[in-house]
Design a protein around this motif. Structure first.
Motif, short mmCIF file in Angstrom:
data_model
loop_
_atom_site.label_atom_id
_atom_site.label_comp_id
_atom_site.label_asym_id
_atom_site.label_seq_id
_atom_site.Cartn_x
_atom_site.Cartn_y
_atom_site.Cartn_z
N VAL A 13 -4.62 -17.14 -5.75
CA VAL A 13 -5.68 -16.62 -6.61
C VAL A 13 -6.54 -15.61 -5.85
O VAL A 13 -7.21 -14.78 -6.45
CB VAL A 13 -6.57 -17.74 -7.21
N ARG A 14 -6.50 -15.70 -4.52
CA ARG A 14 -7.27 -14.76 -3.70
C ARG A 14 -6.53 -14.49 -2.40
O ARG A 14 -6.07 -15.41 -1.73
CB ARG A 14 -8.66 -15.32 -3.41
N THR A 15 -6.42 -13.22 -2.05
CA THR A 15 -5.88 -12.78 -0.77
C THR A 15 -6.96 -11.93 -0.12
O THR A 15 -7.47 -10.99 -0.76
CB THR A 15 -4.61 -11.93 -0.95
N GLU A 16 -7.34 -12.26 1.12
CA GLU A 16 -8.38 -11.46 1.76
C GLU A 16 -8.12 -11.31 3.24
O GLU A 16 -7.60 -12.22 3.89
CB GLU A 16 -9.76 -12.06 1.52
N LEU A 17 -8.48 -10.16 3.75
CA LEU A 17 -8.47 -9.92 5.18
C LEU A 17 -9.75 -10.49 5.75
O LEU A 17 -10.84 -10.20 5.25
CB LEU A 17 -8.39 -8.41 5.47
N CYS A 18 -9.64 -11.32 6.77
CA CYS A 18 -10.82 -11.89 7.44
C CYS A 18 -11.26 -10.88 8.49
O CYS A 18 -10.73 -10.86 9.61
CB CYS A 18 -10.48 -13.24 8.04
N THR A 19 -12.19 -10.01 8.13
CA THR A 19 -12.56 -8.88 8.98
C THR A 19 -13.22 -9.32 10.28
O THR A 19 -13.14 -8.60 11.28
CB THR A 19 -13.47 -7.90 8.23
N ASP A 20 -13.85 -10.48 10.32
CA ASP A 20 -14.46 -10.96 11.56
C ASP A 20 -13.42 -11.24 12.64
O ASP A 20 -13.75 -11.28 13.82
CB ASP A 20 -15.27 -12.24 11.32
N PHE A 21 -12.17 -11.47 12.24
CA PHE A 21 -11.11 -11.83 13.17
C PHE A 21 -9.96 -10.83 13.16
O PHE A 21 -8.85 -11.17 13.56
CB PHE A 21 -10.59 -13.24 12.86
#
Length: 176
Positions: A13-21
């Motif tokens: 339902v959600r795909t996201e790049l974890c920008t902190d890592f």
């Protein structure tokens, strides 16, 4: 009954790049990449929790089928005992290299499979993936191999983390 190969039918339902890592040039990995790795990886590490709260981690083969990971274990083994009390677990796969590859962490809940028809389909998937060393007979809701019996579990991913290693380093989170 003829079985068809698994596809990526269930999408997050959600795909996201974890920008902190992740490095600046990184992009979120597609779910299809994770599915390819889940289907082809031979070895996973299963993490469960003992009744007294201590962790338990061990390597285990697993099969990706019908948008779920499947694994088996002896009913008296520690992981089976742990899952009786707490079915939450983590399965990880990837490689031990720092600057290459793609690692996955799958969070979910283990559910025991006892239907002999489903178990026969899964036994065929084990045979196809791992060869004759993992040929199982099915009876009374268990896999059988020689004198031993195994219980079979499925894990429908709740959250998956993907770690791209190398240039660029990245972390993708898929939620279901």
């Amino acid at each position: 009954m003829t079985e068809t190969k698994d596809t990526t039918a269930r999408e997050p339902v959600r795909t996201e790049l974890c920008t902190d890592f992740s490095e600046e040039a990184a992009v979120a990995a597609p779910w299809s990449r994770a599915v390819e790795i889940l289907a082809s990886s031979e070895l996973f590490w299963i993490s469960t929790v003992r009744r007294d709260g201590r962790p338990h981690v061990t390597p285990i083969p697993a099969v990706w089928r019908d948008d779920r990971l499947h694994f088996c274990t002896g009913p008296g083994e520690q992981k089976a005992k742990n899952l009786e009390a707490n079915p939450n677990l983590v399965l990880t796969t990837g490689n031990n290299r720092w600057a290459e590859g793609f690692d996955l962490v799958v969070e979910g809940t283990a559910r025991r499979i006892t239907d002999d028809g489903r178990l026969r389909v899964l036994a065929g998937a084990w045979l196809e993936k791992y060869g004759s060393d993992w040929a199982f007979e099915v009876a009374d809701g268990h896999f059988g191999h020689g004198e031993g019996r195994a219980v079979v579990f499925e894990v429908e991913p709740r959250k998956v983390l993907g770690f791209g290693k190398g240039t660029p380093f990245s972390q993708t989170r898929w939620a279901f």
